[in-house]
Design an enzyme around this catalytic site. Structure first.
Site, mmCIF file in Angstrom:
data_model
loop_
_atom_site.group_PDB
_atom_site.id
_atom_site.type_symbol
_atom_site.label_atom_id
_atom_site.label_comp_id
_atom_site.label_asym_id
_atom_site.label_seq_id
_atom_site.Cartn_x
_atom_site.Cartn_y
_atom_site.Cartn_z
ATOM 1 N N ASP A 180 -4.203 -12.771 3.687
ATOM 2 C CA ASP A 180 -5.446 -12.292 4.302
ATOM 3 C C ASP A 180 -6.683 -12.575 3.450
ATOM 4 O O ASP A 180 -7.798 -12.247 3.861
ATOM 5 C CB ASP A 180 -5.365 -10.798 4.678
ATOM 6 C CG ASP A 180 -4.716 -9.942 3.627
ATOM 7 O OD1 ASP A 180 -4.379 -10.451 2.544
ATOM 8 O OD2 ASP A 180 -4.540 -8.724 3.884
ATOM 9 N N HIS A 234 0.826 -1.228 0.000
ATOM 10 C CA HIS A 234 0.000 0.000 0.000
ATOM 11 C C HIS A 234 0.855 1.272 0.000
ATOM 12 O O HIS A 234 0.307 2.376 0.014
ATOM 13 C CB HIS A 234 -0.941 0.025 1.211
ATOM 14 C CG HIS A 234 -1.956 -1.072 1.211
ATOM 15 N ND1 HIS A 234 -2.796 -1.308 0.146
ATOM 16 C CD2 HIS A 234 -2.281 -2.016 2.145
ATOM 17 C CE1 HIS A 234 -3.578 -2.348 0.422
ATOM 18 N NE2 HIS A 234 -3.282 -2.802 1.622
#
Ligand SMILES: [Zn+2]
Length: 342
Positions: free
Chosen positions: A282, A158
């Site tokens: 995830d 990110h």
């Protein structure tokens, strides 16, 4: 395969995190490292400490002012009367084409996308060593290993060229790809994290030499919201070299593997010399983020499918949060990929 990790990567220990406006414990905990190390060992990988690679490979994908901010902002923050214990932004420019602020508070808003990446006294060193693990894995592959794994924590996908966000400070996958470019004319990055790899996309958006492909939960109702949609295809010379595959929430193994097949078609057409796998775990059905429903055997099949591409591969750890199966999921992926090869 070899795996890389340095003890300093565990020192960063963020406390706070705002979720839907509510203060929560930050889920990017040092304990993730213990679970992931156990997973690496179960896959039969030898764990080595990376060397100090200096700022060179990091500054190849990040701006000097951003790196200066990451290194020094905590010290500056502590001089602000009444400031929080960790650096957390409270104001952001709506557009980033205005003037660059001189104050630590202004710069925090300029360089941090959200509140998920608090900076403490240990953050800079942890992020650097995390990046150096990625560099070491990339150099191992350049020296002839078919694959290497970097236990990168804090994660990186990110982080943009000059913005931290979503638990990420230095974009380890981008750093690895840029290192590989010394030898490989074309590098593909395949991001299988639950969340869109917006920072990686941003770093390479205008470049045709690094193909960025991301599978993730549809951002129309999921972090990072503003990026990750199918119509984001790159710009300028990079047009056509970014490929997003948003998946409906709760998609399970079959849907994920089908999308992976579509990703492979694009990667094969690009004909890369090397691959970076941005390995988030995830997307697991039991992950606290609960966005997708991949199973532990599913990670094994995902690893096997990616391994069959037969490309020199640097596997870079991204997300994957505390749950009983975190280590097992890493073992499943690495074993599926070919983790028992040395
Ligand atoms: Zn994620």
């Amino acid at each position: 395969m070899k795996a890389f990790y340095a003890e300093e990567q565990k020192h960063h220990d963020p406390k706070a995190f705002l979720s839907s406006g509510a203060a929560q414990p930050n889920p990017e905990k040092p304990e993730r490292v213990e679970r992931l190390l156990a997973g690496v060992k179960s896959a039969g990988c030898a764990i080595e400490r990376p060397r100090n690679h200096g700022l060179g490979p990091v500054s190849a994908v990040h701006t000097p002012e951003y790196l200066d901010f990451l290194e020094h902002v905590f010290e500056r923050w502590q001089r602000i009367e009444g400031a929080s214990a960790e650096v957390i932004p409270n104001i952001h420019p709506i557009a980033r084409n205005g003037s660059y602020p001189a104050s630590a508070v202004g710069q925090a808003g300029y360089h941090m996308a959200d509140t998920a990446c608090p900076i403490s006294g240990e953050t800079w060193q942890s992020a650097l060593w995390s990046a150096w693990s990625a560099v070491e894995a990339a150099e191992t592959v350049m020296a002839g290993a078919p694959a290497a794994y970097a236990l990168c924590r804090p994660p990186g996908h990110h982080a943009f060229a000059d913005v931290a966000g979503g638990f990420c400070f230095i974009n380890n996958s981008a750093v690895a790809a840029q290192v590989l470019r010394k030898q490989a004319a074309r590098v593909a990055i395949l991001d299988v994290d639950l969340h869109h790899g917006n920072g990686t996309q941003g770093i390479f958006y205008a470049r045709p030499d690094v193909l960025t492909v991301s599978l993730h939960a549809d951002p129309v109702r999921f972090y990072p919201f503003f990026w990750g949609h199918a119509d984001e295809r790159g710009e300028g010379p990079g047009l056509g070299y970014n490929f997003n595959l948003p998946l409906p929430r709760k998609s399970a193994d079959a849907a994920f593997l089908e999308a992976l097949g579509v990703a492979f078609q694009r990667i094969r057409a690009f004909s890369p010399d090397a691959l970076v796998v941005a390995l988030g775990l995830d997307a697991f059905q039991g992950d606290p983020f609960g966005g997708l429903s991949v199973t532990t055997p599913g990670f094994s099949r995902i690893g096997e499918a990616i391994g069959k591409l037969g490309l020199p591969s640097v596997i870079v750890q991204e997300g994957g949060y505390l749950c009983d199966e975190l280590g097992d999921n890493l073992t499943a992926f690495l074993t599926g990929f070919g983790g028992r090869m040395r």
